[in-house]
Design a protein around this motif. Structure first.
Motif, mmCIF file in Angstrom:
data_model
loop_
_atom_site.group_PDB
_atom_site.id
_atom_site.type_symbol
_atom_site.label_atom_id
_atom_site.label_comp_id
_atom_site.label_asym_id
_atom_site.label_seq_id
_atom_site.Cartn_x
_atom_site.Cartn_y
_atom_site.Cartn_z
ATOM 1 N N MET A 297 0.839 -1.196 0.000
ATOM 2 C CA MET A 297 0.000 0.000 0.000
ATOM 3 C C MET A 297 0.874 1.246 0.000
ATOM 4 S SD MET A 297 -2.912 1.020 2.770
ATOM 5 C CE MET A 297 -3.731 -0.537 2.446
ATOM 6 N N GLU A 298 0.628 2.194 -0.904
ATOM 7 C CA GLU A 298 1.435 3.385 -0.980
ATOM 8 C C GLU A 298 1.040 4.369 0.112
ATOM 9 O OE1 GLU A 298 1.021 4.974 -4.837
ATOM 10 O OE2 GLU A 298 1.979 3.286 -5.851
ATOM 11 N N GLN A 299 2.020 5.214 0.466
ATOM 12 C CA GLN A 299 1.773 6.179 1.533
ATOM 13 C C GLN A 299 0.593 7.075 1.216
ATOM 14 O OE1 GLN A 299 5.232 8.025 3.171
ATOM 15 N NE2 GLN A 299 4.126 9.824 3.875
ATOM 16 N N SER A 300 0.416 7.452 -0.053
ATOM 17 C CA SER A 300 -0.669 8.350 -0.440
ATOM 18 C C SER A 300 -2.034 7.747 -0.181
ATOM 19 C CB SER A 300 -0.539 8.722 -1.919
ATOM 20 O OG SER A 300 -0.616 7.557 -2.722
ATOM 21 N N GLU A 301 -2.098 6.429 -0.114
ATOM 22 C CA GLU A 301 -3.377 5.767 0.093
ATOM 23 C C GLU A 301 -3.860 5.890 1.534
ATOM 24 O OE1 GLU A 301 -4.185 1.957 -2.199
ATOM 25 O OE2 GLU A 301 -2.002 1.949 -2.005
ATOM 26 N N VAL A 302 -2.932 6.060 2.470
ATOM 27 C CA VAL A 302 -3.324 6.080 3.873
ATOM 28 C C VAL A 302 -3.249 7.474 4.478
ATOM 29 C CG1 VAL A 302 -2.691 3.691 4.252
ATOM 30 C CG2 VAL A 302 -0.985 5.467 4.628
ATOM 31 N N HIS A 303 -2.551 8.417 3.799
ATOM 32 C CA HIS A 303 -2.407 9.763 4.366
ATOM 33 C C HIS A 303 -3.668 10.573 4.108
ATOM 34 C CE1 HIS A 303 -0.516 13.370 5.823
ATOM 35 N NE2 HIS A 303 -0.892 13.995 4.720
ATOM 36 N N GLN A 304 -4.090 11.316 5.127
ATOM 37 C CA GLN A 304 -5.237 12.193 4.958
ATOM 38 C C GLN A 304 -5.255 13.210 6.072
ATOM 39 O OE1 GLN A 304 -8.776 9.733 5.393
ATOM 40 N NE2 GLN A 304 -8.740 10.139 7.559
ATOM 41 N N ARG A 305 -6.194 14.138 5.972
ATOM 42 C CA ARG A 305 -6.332 15.181 6.981
ATOM 43 C C ARG A 305 -6.794 14.577 8.300
ATOM 44 N NH1 ARG A 305 -10.640 18.229 8.818
ATOM 45 N NH2 ARG A 305 -10.151 20.338 9.509
ATOM 46 N N LEU A 306 -6.108 14.934 9.378
ATOM 47 C CA LEU A 306 -6.492 14.443 10.691
ATOM 48 C C LEU A 306 -7.710 15.201 11.201
ATOM 49 C CD1 LEU A 306 -2.994 14.218 12.424
ATOM 50 C CD2 LEU A 306 -4.235 12.410 11.246
ATOM 51 N N PRO A 307 -8.492 14.578 12.089
ATOM 52 C CA PRO A 307 -9.579 15.319 12.731
ATOM 53 C C PRO A 307 -9.013 16.509 13.508
ATOM 54 C CG PRO A 307 -9.738 12.969 13.201
ATOM 55 C CD PRO A 307 -8.398 13.196 12.569
ATOM 56 N N SER A 308 -9.824 17.506 13.739
ATOM 57 C CA SER A 308 -9.382 18.690 14.470
ATOM 58 C C SER A 308 -10.199 18.858 15.750
ATOM 59 C CB SER A 308 -9.537 19.949 13.611
ATOM 60 O OG SER A 308 -8.672 19.901 12.495
ATOM 61 N N ILE A 309 -9.512 19.259 16.803
ATOM 62 C CA ILE A 309 -10.195 19.552 18.058
ATOM 63 C C ILE A 309 -11.152 20.723 17.839
ATOM 64 C CG2 ILE A 309 -9.852 20.452 20.395
ATOM 65 C CD1 ILE A 309 -7.259 18.821 20.510
ATOM 66 N N GLY A 310 -12.362 20.564 18.333
ATOM 67 C CA GLY A 310 -13.376 21.603 18.189
ATOM 68 C C GLY A 310 -14.308 21.385 17.013
ATOM 69 N N GLU A 311 -13.960 20.462 16.130
ATOM 70 C CA GLU A 311 -14.817 20.138 14.995
ATOM 71 C C GLU A 311 -15.635 18.882 15.298
ATOM 72 O OE1 GLU A 311 -12.509 19.672 11.485
ATOM 73 O OE2 GLU A 311 -12.078 21.819 11.276
ATOM 74 N N GLU A 312 -16.699 18.682 14.532
ATOM 75 C CA GLU A 312 -17.484 17.461 14.679
ATOM 76 C C GLU A 312 -16.633 16.251 14.302
ATOM 77 O OE1 GLU A 312 -21.558 15.471 12.821
ATOM 78 O OE2 GLU A 312 -21.358 17.655 12.908
ATOM 79 N N ALA A 313 -16.667 15.226 15.147
ATOM 80 C CA ALA A 313 -15.902 14.014 14.873
ATOM 81 C C ALA A 313 -16.476 13.319 13.635
ATOM 82 C CB ALA A 313 -15.947 13.077 16.070
ATOM 83 N N PRO A 314 -15.620 12.788 12.762
ATOM 84 C CA PRO A 314 -16.118 12.097 11.560
ATOM 85 C C PRO A 314 -17.038 10.934 11.929
ATOM 86 C CG PRO A 314 -13.753 12.486 11.410
ATOM 87 C CD PRO A 314 -14.156 12.821 12.809
ATOM 88 N N ASP A 315 -18.219 10.919 11.363
ATOM 89 C CA ASP A 315 -19.161 9.843 11.649
ATOM 90 C C ASP A 315 -18.749 8.593 10.872
ATOM 91 O OD1 ASP A 315 -21.307 8.628 12.869
ATOM 92 O OD2 ASP A 315 -22.819 9.482 11.519
ATOM 93 N N PHE A 316 -19.176 7.463 11.360
ATOM 94 C CA PHE A 316 -18.890 6.202 10.677
ATOM 95 C C PHE A 316 -19.883 5.150 11.131
ATOM 96 C CE2 PHE A 316 -16.292 6.178 14.566
ATOM 97 C CZ PHE A 316 -16.706 4.991 15.157
ATOM 98 N N GLU A 317 -20.005 4.112 10.341
ATOM 99 C CA GLU A 317 -20.773 2.918 10.692
ATOM 100 C C GLU A 317 -19.855 1.733 10.461
ATOM 101 O OE1 GLU A 317 -25.206 0.962 10.024
ATOM 102 O OE2 GLU A 317 -24.597 2.766 8.932
ATOM 103 N N ALA A 318 -19.770 0.836 11.432
ATOM 104 C CA ALA A 318 -18.785 -0.237 11.343
ATOM 105 C C ALA A 318 -19.279 -1.506 12.030
ATOM 106 C CB ALA A 318 -17.465 0.208 11.971
ATOM 107 N N VAL A 319 -18.701 -2.621 11.610
ATOM 108 C CA VAL A 319 -18.956 -3.912 12.245
ATOM 109 C C VAL A 319 -18.098 -3.996 13.505
ATOM 110 C CG1 VAL A 319 -18.708 -6.416 12.013
ATOM 111 C CG2 VAL A 319 -19.486 -5.037 10.069
#
Length: 215
Positions: free
Chosen positions: A1-23
């Motif tokens: 897996m290339e680094q670009s595939e896993v790198h992304q913007r981190l959540p920020s304090i004070g913002e709404e936490a990213p929602d998700f649905e998971a098993v």
């Protein structure tokens, strides 16, 4: 897996936490259904590993206290739900500890990527040790990151949650090394008029900008 595939913007304090649905080991879970509760979402590198096993026993040990603070624990790693279930069973049988909280099976790394849990320098197929504290409105309040080699300190997680809840309830800040029951910091004045009024308000002031009070 290339680094670009896993790198992304981190959540920020004070913002709404990213929602998700998971098993999870407790069935399907959606983060937003926990509104009204605080959430501690934490990741571990892998099931059936030494440090992670000690941490899961430690998290289980504070689960009841966290529940008393209106906090829901949720674990996560890039392992299957079958691996999680087998590990939970192993911890109960071999260590005598029951894991009472759900563990996300994040095989597609969907949640890990949204929360910046994968650090390529540490590895691209396992999450590092993260702790995300999300308040009862779904807002990200604190983030802790640990390397794979070192386990987390549970009393600090509890202390930080209590500090955040005290700050919310009383509109105050907490000083370095604050513990429940200690004095808190009154927000500093914002105008010259407030500065003059502050010295007469009866707080324990070291100077006009640093004042403490009991709660």
């Amino acid at each position: 897996m290339e680094q670009s595939e896993v790198h992304q913007r981190l959540p920020s304090i004070g913002e709404e936490a990213p929602d998700f649905e998971a098993v999870t080991t407790h069935g399907q879970v959606k983060l937003s259904t926990f509104r009204g509760q605080w959430v501690v979402l934490f990741s571990h590198p892998a099931d059936f590993t030494p440090v992670c096993t000690t941490e899961f026993m430690a998290f289980a040990g504070i689960a009841e206290e966290l529940a008393g603070l209106n906090v829901q624990l949720i674990g996560l790693s890039i392992d299957s739900v079958h691996s999680h279930l087998a590990w939970v069973r192993n911890i109960k049988e071999k260590m005598g500890v029951e894991i009472p909280f759900p563990i996300i099976a994040d095989l597609d790394m969907n949640v890990a990527r949204r929360y910046g849990m994968i650090h390529p320098a540490q590895g691209t197929t396992a999450t590092i040790r993260t702790v995300f504290i999300i308040d009862d409105r779904g807002v990200m309040r604190a983030m802790l990151y640990y390397p794979m080699s070192n386990g987390r300190y549970m009393p600090e997680i509890i202390r930080l949650i209590k500090a955040l809840q005290v700050s919310d309830k009383h509109s105050v800040a907490t000083p370095a090394n604050w513990q429940p029951g200690d004095k808190v910091i009154v927000p500093p004045p914002k105008t010259s008029e407030e500065v003059e009024r502050r010295v007469k308000e009866g707080y324990e002031c070291r100077d006009w900008y640093l004042c403490f009070k009991e709660i």
